[in-house]
Design an enzyme around this catalytic site. Structure first.
Site, PDB file in Angstrom:
ATOM      1  N   HIS A  85      34.974  -3.481  34.974  1.00  0.00           N
ATOM      2  CA  HIS A  85      35.927  -2.890  34.019  1.00  0.00           C
ATOM      3  C   HIS A  85      37.230  -3.681  34.069  1.00  0.00           C
ATOM      4  O   HIS A  85      37.488  -4.442  35.000  1.00  0.00           O
ATOM      5  CB  HIS A  85      36.187  -1.409  34.302  1.00  0.00           C
ATOM      6  N   ASP A 105      22.152   9.345  47.856  1.00  0.00           N
ATOM      7  CA  ASP A 105      22.139   8.978  49.267  1.00  0.00           C
ATOM      8  C   ASP A 105      23.009   9.945  50.076  1.00  0.00           C
ATOM      9  O   ASP A 105      24.223  10.058  49.832  1.00  0.00           O
ATOM     10  CB  ASP A 105      22.635   7.541  49.432  1.00  0.00           C
ATOM     11  N   SER A 129      33.896   0.088  41.993  1.00  0.00           N
ATOM     12  CA  SER A 129      33.573  -0.511  40.700  1.00  0.00           C
ATOM     13  C   SER A 129      33.128  -1.958  40.886  1.00  0.00           C
ATOM     14  O   SER A 129      33.794  -2.737  41.574  1.00  0.00           O
ATOM     15  CB  SER A 129      34.789  -0.479  39.777  1.00  0.00           C
TER      16      SER A 129
END
Length: 431
Positions: A236, A365, A380
């Site tokens: 991003h 998880d 990210s």
């Protein structure tokens, strides 16, 4: 009478037409036929399943077709383009364009990285009043300069750093001169004139603007191509913390970093990775692009970037190959150790234009959930791997549900990096 009869016939035909449309809408075979794409992209050696049978290949074939009971498997054999024709039961024939692309392999990342960006000009991040003999005023604000503007030129000279701006301002103030200032507002260039002011008791002249010439942060490496050394990271855009606008990049540095602690995410408040730049401040590479899909550049030739999980190149997946179900992400929770964690791809949507929200993912998880609460800032760019293929990267977290978030398809990031400029065009046609 005849007019009424005609209107009655039209009414009956209209009702019958509407009934037929409703019937087709609920007919599973018709819906299946409509949902079959008109274009498909494959890599050499990859395959995809189409929920139909009755395929025929036209001309020179670059694919193999295996007919199953309720579906057909198309497998890419060699690079090229071909057409297949589908005759599905009693439905009319449907032509499908099939493009077979060379297999693309990149090395997945997962490493924690530090990012230092130098802006294309000098960014205006705020206004401040100068206490002059004539009263409090901001020369920059009075001249029409807005927060988010990029100062690119003063009196004919390009501006890149705050010190360059300060030098021009001080000289103009001492000479009692005006400054001709060019700013970039979005894609529009604006020229204005202002005169620096000096506060009472101060020896420095000022513009009444808060400015910045660089930005820094941390994130996660997504991939690199071993031959060209081109990489992609973050997934991003990097935006200025004050203006919230994308940082226009002149150049930058990619640095090795280490995760020191993690603030867990909770509903309504995203968590965060806290990281520090390595003690030797090792520069991993350069940054030349800050786009909606992350940062891109070239790694230094001498850099050895390993994650000790997947250190060999992996093939990438097209958007159409991504399946709902189990997958893994690579990321760092402590120090510089890259680990893999289980997630689930909840949904995947092929897109016609670059976007950071091509997939919805959910962390499954237990250890990752216990440690972070799910997806946190700094994660990210973590590569998403499914079936030993890189399918995308983590981009955003759901603020009200940190266990879930978005991911972008890897093809968009490859396009941004310049590794494969034709892939997105083919996929956009296929979607």
């Amino acid at each position: 009478m005849k007019r009424l009869l005609k209107e009655g016939v039209r009414y009956v035909i209209g009702v019958l037409f509407l009934v037929c449309l409703l019937f087709l809408g609920f007919n599973p075979q018709f819906k299946q036929f409509i949902d079959i794409p008109t274009s498909i992209v494959l890599f050499e050696g990859s395959e995809t399943a189409v929920e139909a049978n009755g395929f025929a290949i036209e001309g020179n074939s670059h694919i193999e077709v295996e007919q199953m009971e309720s579906q057909t498997i198309l497998q890419g054999i060699k690079t090229g383009h071909t057409n297949v024709t589908l005759q599905n039961g009693n439905w009319p024939a449907k032509k499908i364009d099939v493009s077979v692309l060379p297999e693309i392999k990149v090395v997945p990342g997962g490493q924690s990285i530090g990012v230092k960006l130098n802006t294309e000009g000098v960014l205006v991040v705020g206004h401040h009043k100068i206490d002059t003999k004539s009263g409090q005023r901001s020369p920059g604000e009075f001249a029409g300069i807005e927060v988010g503007d990029m100062i690119t030129n003063i009196n004919g000279e390009k501006m890149h750093t705050m010190s360059e701006v300060s030098k021009q301002v001080q000289h103009a103030g001492e000479e009692n001169q005006e400054l001709k200032v060019k700013v970039l507002r979005g894609e529009k260039e604006i020229t204005t004139v202002l005169k620096p002011e000096k506060a009472k008791g101060d020896h420095l002249y000022r513009l009444g603007l808060y400015i910045r010439d660089s930005a820094a942060g941390v994130g996660t490496m997504t991939f690199y191509e071993p031959e060209s050394k081109r990489y992609g990271a973050l997934g991003h855009v990097i935006s200025d913390i004050d203006t919230k606008k994308p940082v226009s990049v002149l150049n930058g540095q990619l640095l090795r970093s280490s995760v020191t602690s993690i603030s867990r995410g909770i509903n309504g408040e995203p968590g965060e990775k806290l990281a520090s730049i390595s003690k030797d401040r090792e520069i991993l590479g350069t940054i030349h692009k800050n786009s909606a899909l992350g940062i891109y550049g070239t790694l230094n030739e001498t850099v050895q970037l390993k994650n000790n999980v997947y250190d060999q190149p992996l093939p990438i997946s097209t958007a159409s190959e991504v399946k709902e179900g189990p997958a893994k992400i690579l990321t760092v929770l402590d120090g510089e150790e890259v680990e893999q964690f289980d997630i689930e791809i909840v949904s995947s949507t092929p897109q016609e234009s670059p976007a950071t929200k091509g997939m919805i993912i959910k962390v499954t998880d237990k250890r990752l959930l216990e440690k972070t609460g799910g997806i946190v800032q700094g994660m990210s760019g973590s590569p998403i791997i499914q079936g030993d293929k890189i399918v995308g990267a983590v981009t955003h977290v759901f603020v009200n549900d940190p266990t879930s978030g978005y991911g972008c398809h890897i093809s968009w990031m490859l396009e941004e990096s310049g590794i494969h400029t034709g892939l997105v065009k083919h996929q956009a046609q296929a979607s």
